[in-house]
Write a protein that holds these residues in place. Structure first.
Motif, PDB file in Angstrom:
ATOM      1  N   THR A 146     -32.902   2.777  34.164  1.00 22.33           N
ATOM      2  CA  THR A 146     -32.232   1.886  33.224  1.00 22.33           C
ATOM      3  C   THR A 146     -30.854   1.489  33.756  1.00 22.33           C
ATOM      4  O   THR A 146     -30.127   2.333  34.292  1.00 22.33           O
ATOM      5  N   VAL A 147     -30.500   0.215  33.588  1.00 21.31           N
ATOM      6  CA  VAL A 147     -29.155  -0.246  33.954  1.00 21.31           C
ATOM      7  C   VAL A 147     -28.163   0.407  33.004  1.00 21.31           C
ATOM      8  O   VAL A 147     -28.277   0.280  31.786  1.00 21.31           O
ATOM      9  N   ILE A 148     -27.177   1.108  33.577  1.00 23.30           N
ATOM     10  CA  ILE A 148     -26.280   1.922  32.750  1.00 23.30           C
ATOM     11  C   ILE A 148     -24.839   1.433  32.776  1.00 23.30           C
ATOM     12  O   ILE A 148     -23.931   2.152  32.354  1.00 23.30           O
ATOM     13  N   GLY A 149     -24.643   0.198  33.238  1.00 21.62           N
ATOM     14  CA  GLY A 149     -23.287  -0.328  33.247  1.00 21.62           C
ATOM     15  C   GLY A 149     -23.262  -1.763  33.718  1.00 21.62           C
ATOM     16  O   GLY A 149     -24.300  -2.362  34.007  1.00 21.62           O
ATOM     17  N   SER A 150     -22.086  -2.307  33.798  1.00 21.30           N
ATOM     18  CA  SER A 150     -21.936  -3.686  34.247  1.00 21.30           C
ATOM     19  C   SER A 150     -22.115  -3.775  35.756  1.00 21.30           C
ATOM     20  O   SER A 150     -22.005  -2.784  36.478  1.00 21.30           O
ATOM     21  N   GLY A 151     -22.400  -4.988  36.234  1.00 21.46           N
ATOM     22  CA  GLY A 151     -22.594  -5.216  37.649  1.00 21.46           C
ATOM     23  C   GLY A 151     -21.319  -5.642  38.345  1.00 21.46           C
ATOM     24  O   GLY A 151     -20.323  -5.995  37.709  1.00 21.46           O
ATOM     25  N   GLN A 165     -22.977   3.497  43.977  1.00 21.60           N
ATOM     26  CA  GLN A 165     -21.910   4.225  43.301  1.00 21.60           C
ATOM     27  C   GLN A 165     -21.220   3.374  42.241  1.00 21.60           C
ATOM     28  O   GLN A 165     -20.115   3.679  41.803  1.00 21.60           O
ATOM     29  N   LEU A 166     -21.886   2.304  41.832  1.00 18.42           N
ATOM     30  CA  LEU A 166     -21.311   1.435  40.806  1.00 18.42           C
ATOM     31  C   LEU A 166     -21.390   2.061  39.416  1.00 18.42           C
ATOM     32  O   LEU A 166     -20.872   1.501  38.454  1.00 18.42           O
ATOM     33  N   ASP A 167     -22.055   3.230  39.321  1.00 15.83           N
ATOM     34  CA  ASP A 167     -22.036   3.974  38.066  1.00 15.83           C
ATOM     35  C   ASP A 167     -20.740   4.764  37.905  1.00 15.83           C
ATOM     36  O   ASP A 167     -20.566   5.509  36.933  1.00 15.83           O
ATOM     37  N   LYS A 168     -19.811   4.592  38.881  1.00 13.13           N
ATOM     38  CA  LYS A 168     -18.490   5.247  38.869  1.00 13.13           C
ATOM     39  C   LYS A 168     -18.593   6.761  39.071  1.00 13.13           C
ATOM     40  O   LYS A 168     -17.686   7.515  38.689  1.00 13.13           O
ATOM     41  N   TYR A 211     -26.295  -3.801  39.960  1.00 17.45           N
ATOM     42  CA  TYR A 211     -26.123  -3.093  38.700  1.00 17.45           C
ATOM     43  C   TYR A 211     -26.514  -1.625  38.874  1.00 17.45           C
ATOM     44  O   TYR A 211     -27.542  -1.329  39.481  1.00 17.45           O
ATOM     45  N   PRO A 212     -25.719  -0.696  38.339  1.00 22.45           N
ATOM     46  CA  PRO A 212     -26.029   0.729  38.486  1.00 22.45           C
ATOM     47  C   PRO A 212     -27.255   1.123  37.676  1.00 22.45           C
ATOM     48  O   PRO A 212     -27.445   0.653  36.551  1.00 22.45           O
TER      49      PRO A 212
END
Length: 327
Positions: free
Chosen positions: A230-235, A309-312, A222-223
């Protein structure tokens, strides 16, 4: 990797994309080959970072496998053979970074049977790890009471060069997500002036019943927001095109979840970099206990670009800034 092997991986990945989202295998394969040349992107980069949805300008911003390898070569240029051994062999790493590693461990090949069985007597459960393990492979979690033949286990650990270590007691907020130790990956790089910068972070969460949280062992990443943890998006995982709003093992809703002791986690990564000034680019794995951060390992020559880089938001521009003035 040979061109033949790389080509096979691309075709396999393209077939998986067709299965999961439709489209043509040939179109995915041709685009992935183009990305491998233009952006040094691996098939896993193309799949996990969803390059098939990005335009060329967006692709240019991502830290792909090839770009990460270049950053490793240049930023870790001062690493000696001895220091590389420290970073790649867990028992040497634990000794060198002892101020960051609080759990008890024993490297079985260098220990007597009496020392081994005394260690077991002090643990209700323990973890076995390969000294040079990667991607969470070969990790076992055992209950001491279930070990019926300690001598056989000792002999196996010596033969396979395993460490036995105390189980990390993670913070209760992380325990709600998964009983597997869910760790933070936080990448840090040293720029040309010697200053350490944090590049990106994620929370790695283990699959249901897993012994490790590794992304390549069924885990979901998870980003994380670097400022507040804080988790800021989906995993995502590395096998399915899915967005995991809820953790699949516990159904905990992840966006908005805040990692406890976040300032301590960031400080741990920064201090670990200063502990070994020769380090230039590392992906640190850090657990969080009720008392604070507990360093697991430092991924020196493969810091892992996908999961941060999963936060796009591609992290290549940050790495390029660190590379300025570095030969």
């Amino acid at each position: 990797m040979s061109r033949w092997s790389a080509g096979k991986k691309i075709v396999q990945m393209a077939k998986e994309l067709k299965r999961q989202r439709g489209g043509r295998v040939s179109a995915y394969a041709i685009d992935a080959v183009r990305c491998s040349f233009r952006h040094q992107a691996s098939p896993e980069n193309y799949f996990v970072l969803r390059f098939y949805e990005l335009d060329e300008k967006e692709r240019e911003t991502y830290l792909t496998s090839g770009r990460s390898a270049e950053a490793d070569r240049r930023l870790n240029r001062n690493m000696t053979a001895e220091l590389n051994q420290v970073m790649s062999r867990k028992h040497l790493f634990y000794r060198s970074f002892s101020e960051f590693v609080h759990r008890e461990s024993i490297y079985v090949p260098e220990s007597s049977y009496l020392e081994f069985t005394a260690f077991l007597d002090r643990q209700e459960e323990f973890v076995l790890k390969p000294d040079r393990g990667i991607m969470g492979q070969g990790i076992e979690k055992l209950k001491t009471r279930d070990v019926k033949d300690r001598r056989s286990l000792y002999d196996r650990c010596k033969e396979k060069r395993l460490l036995a270590e105390q189980v990390i007691r993670q913070h209760e907020e992380l325990e709600r997500i998964s009983s597997c130790v869910n760790s933070v990956r936080i990448n840090a790089a040293r720029d040309g002036a010697g200053a350490v910068r944090l590049i990106g972070a994620c929370l790695k969460c283990g699959a249901d019943g897993a012994a490790a949280d590794n992304f390549h062992s069924g885990g979901v990443a998870y980003p994380l927001d670097l400022e507040g943890g804080t988790v800021i998006g989906s995993g995502r995982n590395n096998t399915e095109i899915r967005d995991y709003i809820y953790h699949p093992a516990s159904s905990v809703r992840m966006p908005g979840f805040r990692v406890p002791h976040w300032e301590g986690v960031k400080s741990c990564a920064l201090r670990a970099m200063e502990h070994m000034p020769e380090l230039g680019y590392v992906g640190w794995d850090i657990a969080v206990t009720p008392e604070g951060p507990e360093l697991i390992e430092g991924n020196c020559h493969w810091p892992g670009g996908n999961i941060i880089q999963l936060d796009k938001i591609g992290k290549y521009p940050l790495i390029k800034e660190c590379l300025e003035g570095v030969t």
